[in-house]
Motif scaffolding. Structure first.
Motif, mmCIF file in Angstrom:
data_model
loop_
_atom_site.group_PDB
_atom_site.id
_atom_site.type_symbol
_atom_site.label_atom_id
_atom_site.label_comp_id
_atom_site.label_asym_id
_atom_site.label_seq_id
_atom_site.Cartn_x
_atom_site.Cartn_y
_atom_site.Cartn_z
ATOM 1 N N TYR A 140 0.834 -1.203 0.000
ATOM 2 C CA TYR A 140 0.000 0.000 0.000
ATOM 3 C C TYR A 140 0.870 1.253 0.000
ATOM 4 O O TYR A 140 0.650 2.178 -0.785
ATOM 5 C CB TYR A 140 -0.938 -0.006 1.206
ATOM 6 N N SER B 66 2.728 1.674 -3.344
ATOM 7 C CA SER B 66 1.914 2.021 -4.508
ATOM 8 C C SER B 66 1.144 3.335 -4.366
ATOM 9 O O SER B 66 0.728 3.894 -5.373
ATOM 10 C CB SER B 66 0.939 0.886 -4.824
ATOM 11 N N THR B 67 0.964 3.850 -3.139
ATOM 12 C CA THR B 67 0.126 5.046 -2.993
ATOM 13 C C THR B 67 0.832 6.233 -2.356
ATOM 14 O O THR B 67 0.231 7.304 -2.265
ATOM 15 C CB THR B 67 -1.129 4.732 -2.152
ATOM 16 N N TYR B 68 2.063 6.075 -1.921
ATOM 17 C CA TYR B 68 2.761 7.193 -1.285
ATOM 18 C C TYR B 68 2.938 8.319 -2.292
ATOM 19 O O TYR B 68 3.062 8.085 -3.496
ATOM 20 C CB TYR B 68 4.123 6.721 -0.746
ATOM 21 N N GLU C 189 7.710 8.442 -5.076
ATOM 22 C CA GLU C 189 8.168 7.072 -5.280
ATOM 23 C C GLU C 189 9.194 6.711 -4.206
ATOM 24 O O GLU C 189 10.090 7.492 -3.900
ATOM 25 C CB GLU C 189 8.795 6.926 -6.662
#
Length: 89
Positions: free
Chosen positions: A58, A61-63, A66
């Motif tokens: 999670y 992929s969502t922060y 990168e």
């Protein structure tokens, strides 16, 4: 694209599980009496490792920015060891 995404996710999960297992094994061997290696791996907290894997994915992929695998794994290990007691920091 779905296969590539699945492969990447699977590789990330395997990497996380490996490093977490390694950290747990090192921590256990430092504080517990010597056991056979097979005993240590039979008692891995699989549900907690699965949760860790989900959180790792999670964040990855969502922060907002990168984040590379090494940074996330290192931060997880530091957080795990740092939360034990004042002597482990």
């Amino acid at each position: 694209m779905t296969d590539n995404f699945y492969n990447k996710t699977t590789n990330i999960a395997r990497t996380i599980i490996f490093f977490v297992a390694l950290v747990f094994s090192l921590a256990a061997s430092a504080t517990a009496p010597k056991k056979e290696a097979s005993d240590a791996f039979q008692s891995l907290p699989l549900e907690e490792l699965r949760t860790f894997s989900e959180v790792y994915y999670y964040v990855k992929s969502t922060y907002v920015e990168e984040v590379d695998d090494k940074t996330l794994i290192t931060a997880a290990i530091k957080g795990m060891v740092g939360s034990l007691d004042s002597h482990s920091r």
